[in-house]
Design a protein around this motif. Sequence first.
Motif, PDB file in Angstrom:
ATOM      1  N   VAL A  97       0.840  -1.201   0.000  1.00  0.00           N
ATOM      2  CA  VAL A  97       0.000   0.000   0.000  1.00  0.00           C
ATOM      3  C   VAL A  97       0.874   1.250   0.000  1.00  0.00           C
ATOM      4  CG1 VAL A  97      -1.831   1.210   1.211  1.00  0.00           C
ATOM      5  CG2 VAL A  97      -1.819  -1.260   1.161  1.00  0.00           C
ATOM      6  N   SER A  98       1.988   1.171   0.709  1.00  0.00           N
ATOM      7  CA  SER A  98       2.904   2.300   0.722  1.00  0.00           C
ATOM      8  C   SER A  98       3.498   2.535  -0.675  1.00  0.00           C
ATOM      9  CB  SER A  98       3.999   2.001   1.757  1.00  0.00           C
ATOM     10  OG  SER A  98       5.054   2.857   1.649  1.00  0.00           O
ATOM     11  N   THR A  99       3.782   1.458  -1.391  1.00  0.00           N
ATOM     12  CA  THR A  99       4.251   1.589  -2.773  1.00  0.00           C
ATOM     13  C   THR A  99       3.197   2.277  -3.628  1.00  0.00           C
ATOM     14  OG1 THR A  99       5.406  -0.501  -2.470  1.00  0.00           O
ATOM     15  CG2 THR A  99       5.234   0.315  -4.717  1.00  0.00           C
ATOM     16  N   ALA A 100       1.944   1.852  -3.468  1.00  0.00           N
ATOM     17  CA  ALA A 100       0.858   2.479  -4.219  1.00  0.00           C
ATOM     18  C   ALA A 100       0.817   3.969  -3.915  1.00  0.00           C
ATOM     19  CB  ALA A 100      -0.472   1.822  -3.852  1.00  0.00           C
ATOM     20  N   TYR A 101       0.954   4.312  -2.636  1.00  0.00           N
ATOM     21  CA  TYR A 101       0.895   5.719  -2.227  1.00  0.00           C
ATOM     22  C   TYR A 101       2.011   6.533  -2.885  1.00  0.00           C
ATOM     23  CZ  TYR A 101       1.488   9.797   0.766  1.00  0.00           C
ATOM     24  OH  TYR A 101       1.652  11.064   1.221  1.00  0.00           O
ATOM     25  N   LEU A 102       3.235   6.000  -2.875  1.00  0.00           N
ATOM     26  CA  LEU A 102       4.354   6.742  -3.459  1.00  0.00           C
ATOM     27  C   LEU A 102       4.094   7.061  -4.924  1.00  0.00           C
ATOM     28  CD1 LEU A 102       7.523   5.004  -1.991  1.00  0.00           C
ATOM     29  CD2 LEU A 102       6.483   7.160  -1.332  1.00  0.00           C
ATOM     30  N   HIS A 103       3.347   6.174  -5.600  1.00  0.00           N
ATOM     31  CA  HIS A 103       3.044   6.431  -7.003  1.00  0.00           C
ATOM     32  C   HIS A 103       1.898   7.430  -7.150  1.00  0.00           C
ATOM     33  CE1 HIS A 103       5.451   2.760  -7.537  1.00  0.00           C
ATOM     34  NE2 HIS A 103       5.749   3.292  -8.705  1.00  0.00           N
ATOM     35  N   LEU A 108      -4.358   0.209  -8.391  1.00  0.00           N
ATOM     36  CA  LEU A 108      -5.395  -0.800  -8.187  1.00  0.00           C
ATOM     37  C   LEU A 108      -4.784  -2.190  -8.062  1.00  0.00           C
ATOM     38  CD1 LEU A 108      -8.143   0.518 -10.611  1.00  0.00           C
ATOM     39  CD2 LEU A 108      -8.189   0.512  -8.123  1.00  0.00           C
ATOM     40  N   VAL A 109      -3.773  -2.460  -8.891  1.00  0.00           N
ATOM     41  CA  VAL A 109      -3.158  -3.787  -8.827  1.00  0.00           C
ATOM     42  C   VAL A 109      -2.430  -3.975  -7.501  1.00  0.00           C
ATOM     43  CG1 VAL A 109      -1.449  -5.301  -9.864  1.00  0.00           C
ATOM     44  CG2 VAL A 109      -2.994  -4.025 -11.324  1.00  0.00           C
ATOM     45  N   LEU A 110      -1.686  -2.944  -7.067  1.00  0.00           N
ATOM     46  CA  LEU A 110      -0.971  -3.062  -5.792  1.00  0.00           C
ATOM     47  C   LEU A 110      -1.942  -3.285  -4.644  1.00  0.00           C
ATOM     48  CD1 LEU A 110       1.746  -0.312  -6.229  1.00  0.00           C
ATOM     49  CD2 LEU A 110       2.191  -2.689  -5.648  1.00  0.00           C
ATOM     50  N   VAL A 111      -3.012  -2.496  -4.634  1.00  0.00           N
ATOM     51  CA  VAL A 111      -3.992  -2.670  -3.568  1.00  0.00           C
ATOM     52  C   VAL A 111      -4.680  -4.030  -3.716  1.00  0.00           C
ATOM     53  CG1 VAL A 111      -6.124  -1.757  -2.591  1.00  0.00           C
ATOM     54  CG2 VAL A 111      -4.293  -0.209  -3.219  1.00  0.00           C
ATOM     55  N   ILE A 164       2.543  -9.934 -12.524  1.00  0.00           N
ATOM     56  CA  ILE A 164       2.919  -9.762 -13.927  1.00  0.00           C
ATOM     57  C   ILE A 164       2.290  -8.502 -14.500  1.00  0.00           C
ATOM     58  CG2 ILE A 164       2.530 -10.773 -16.214  1.00  0.00           C
ATOM     59  CD1 ILE A 164       3.749 -13.181 -15.236  1.00  0.00           C
ATOM     60  N   ALA A 165       1.022  -8.266 -14.146  1.00  0.00           N
ATOM     61  CA  ALA A 165       0.369  -7.028 -14.585  1.00  0.00           C
ATOM     62  C   ALA A 165       1.128  -5.817 -14.055  1.00  0.00           C
ATOM     63  CB  ALA A 165      -1.078  -7.005 -14.089  1.00  0.00           C
ATOM     64  N   LEU A 166       1.576  -5.918 -12.822  1.00  0.00           N
ATOM     65  CA  LEU A 166       2.303  -4.824 -12.196  1.00  0.00           C
ATOM     66  C   LEU A 166       3.617  -4.548 -12.921  1.00  0.00           C
ATOM     67  CD1 LEU A 166       1.891  -3.074  -9.706  1.00  0.00           C
ATOM     68  CD2 LEU A 166       3.308  -4.671  -8.435  1.00  0.00           C
ATOM     69  N   LEU A 167       4.312  -5.631 -13.267  1.00  0.00           N
ATOM     70  CA  LEU A 167       5.591  -5.480 -13.959  1.00  0.00           C
ATOM     71  C   LEU A 167       5.382  -4.787 -15.304  1.00  0.00           C
ATOM     72  CD1 LEU A 167       8.599  -6.165 -13.817  1.00  0.00           C
ATOM     73  CD2 LEU A 167       8.096  -8.373 -14.853  1.00  0.00           C
ATOM     74  N   PHE A 168       4.311  -5.188 -15.995  1.00  0.00           N
ATOM     75  CA  PHE A 168       4.002  -4.557 -17.276  1.00  0.00           C
ATOM     76  C   PHE A 168       3.762  -3.061 -17.085  1.00  0.00           C
ATOM     77  CE2 PHE A 168       0.512  -3.226 -20.164  1.00  0.00           C
ATOM     78  CZ  PHE A 168       1.237  -3.253 -21.344  1.00  0.00           C
ATOM     79  N   LEU A 169       2.988  -2.709 -16.051  1.00  0.00           N
ATOM     80  CA  LEU A 169       2.688  -1.295 -15.808  1.00  0.00           C
ATOM     81  C   LEU A 169       3.933  -0.516 -15.398  1.00  0.00           C
ATOM     82  CD1 LEU A 169      -0.729  -1.714 -13.996  1.00  0.00           C
ATOM     83  CD2 LEU A 169      -0.342  -0.607 -16.195  1.00  0.00           C
TER      84      LEU A 169
END
Lengths: 138, 662
Positions: free
Chosen positions: B253-259, B355-358, B398-403
């Motif tokens: 969630v913290s990663t999502a926030y930083l983005h 959305l993917v991270l969460v 995998i979706a995350l890596l693509f993004l």
Amino acid sequence: MLNKRRFIVGAALIAAAVSYLVYAGIRTSSMYYFELEEFLAQRDAHPGESMRVKGWVRPGSIRWDPQTNDLAFELARQDGSDPVPVAYRGILPDMFAAGREVVVEGRYGGGALAARQILTSCPSKYEPADARTAETPS
Amino acid sequence: MPEIGRLATCLALLFAVYAVAASIGGALRRRGQLVRSGEHAAYVVFGLVLAAAAILVRALLQHDFSLEYVAAYSSSTLPAHYAFAALWGGQKGSLLFWALLLSGFSAVVHLQNRQKNRELMPWVTATLMTVAAFFLSLCVFVTDPFERMPVPATEGRDLNPLLQNYWMMIHPPSLYLGYVSASVPFAFAIAALVAGRLGDQWIRTTRRWALFSWAFLSLGNLLGARWAYEVLGWGGYWAWDPVENAAFMPWLVSTAYLHSVMIQEKKDMLRVWNMVLVLLTFSLTIFGTFLTRSGVISSVHSFTQSGLGPFFIAFLLLVLTVGGALLVYRLPELRTQATVESFLSRESAFLFNNLVLVGIAFATFWGTVFPVLSEWVRGVKITVGPPFFNRVNAPLGIALLFLAGVGPIIAWRRASPKNLRRAFVAPVTTGLVAAAVLALAGVPLGYAHTTFALACFVLATVVQEFWRGMRARQAMLGEGPARALGRLVGKNRRRYGGYIVHVGIVAIFVGIAASNAFRIESTQALRPGETMDVGKFTLRYDRIATEEDAHLSRVTALVSVSAGGTPLGTLGPEKRFYKKPQQPTTEVAIRPTLSEDLYLVLGSYDPPSGVATIQAYVNPLVAWLWIGGLLMGIGTVITMWPSALERRAPAYELGGAEVAAD
């Protein structure tokens, strides 16, 4: 506003995908977790299903062949009553010993548990870490 | 002495409560003096908790076994550095350690903001001190670390041998640093909501704190993985244990926030979402502490349950209720007009990344609490194991890596066909070529193959960004290549530091995919002189060596390793038998290389026959996890390094008009 709606659809798709993955994951990889009492009451209702059973290693019941790594012991209540035979082949977990509390993961059939994995924990002392000691993912 | 420690803890609790009351009272009645008084009380809390912790450490180092905690987690033969580490080795000490870090961070926050953010500070103080008061009241009322034994013990029960390890010296503090520092952005978010200052001032103020927290969460997770890999001896580094998940979820969630804060800073969107992410990150750190410390869910693994559960649940409910209520109250003001214009835009890529991270965090949460939920709902405990987490999280990963490849290079607002061509032709071609080459080279199609191809795609985007930036400087400013590259990174630290973090993440993805998909395992019982094959390696079990000292005895299997006839040296996997507490432990032997680790475990040893069971693993590319971690660290430091502008003018972060005259 068209765009906003499209985004809601996109977000909903991701949410649906996550939900589906969780649902399918739980359907295919969940298993019962029984205390020994629950297991004794329900064991015949779940033949051949994967389950985890928590109990104590009955002292004096351990048979271990270090040449073949075959382990046989009895899972019982803390006082040693109601023993259930367990068969396991593999490396003996470090924390495994008579009288210890263990969780056996495996299938029940023919009056015995065929264990795939034995999970142990450090007795009496909570630590998040040592809890995982003998865990080997299947 | 321990009585003084207890007294200090009690006083710290009183001062924390006073700080909360004074800050809130001062803010409501607009009395600057009272607010300052609350801040001073916060400093005092830090001093008192520091004193209490020092007294506990002293007791540990001096082996004062009249204290229950010291007797439970150390012994007279325990080396001093492990005795020091016992401060966070057990429940009571670790809660005091939490309070220590929190009051320390809050002291730093107050120092940083003596002249800044005056509108926010009373509420920041109140929030931080409420959290401190929670942990201190646990220390005072529930888990007193200075509790005396009814009868002083003559000897301690010692720190668990598995924790007597240098990774355990640094893994828990790192994780705690990450957990606890997440309180600072949370406190500022709450303050922003209460004070109605909903712009991005609070975000700018806490940017470094959020990065700091994220960096230590990353480090803590990786060190935990490393510890599991080296100490637990099952050949892997991650078991999706509740305790591991507890540290992984706030990281996600913290990663999502930083983005997503980048979107708010650039486009003034996602204000509500950012608030939600900060509240969620903090709640997950409390939840994580709760999971590790209460044993409620990990009952599969750690069987003892403590009475802490209800307190944590109550506090968590308080946090969620207050945070949620404030959010709803400010919702009309938080809404902004800006919307995402197109699917093909950076905003949308970041949104989907979030959305993917969460989603991963949600799936992990669900799997972690499922046993408890199923017991509530159906009366039976149903557990899910690592297969569940792998199955769910692999496609999402995998979706995350693509993004991660798309996000940094797609245009803001709306990507034109021209932008798409310019940005994506080279990386996509690289990815496709890599996919084809890997398939021809015999890598089976599947998650690992996809991960490798996407990794090439992401790396190509990063290389392209560096290359184009460098060329532009060379062309416009006539700089040499090295100078241009250095200046490029130096002038855009957040951007290029972030790219380096992405390279680290890619390395970790590759390591995880390869070691999961292509791991080779073999277990055999060998007589001295016999050999076994695992992957390309041939292992010859030579003999057993035994050794004994006062603390432990060890049995080492000497194994000669060769590959294709070339000798590669000897490995010595061990069994150790600690004498107190009596317990065997496994010491693995690892031969690490960049392409694969050979990982040996001495499973068992039968003295009469000399038969040893050797469990051997070949784990491909595991080293890239640690290398990736290092790259992430370097990237993070670059992002956080203050620019010349910020160094010259510390007022830069004040956000102009929002500087309040106190």
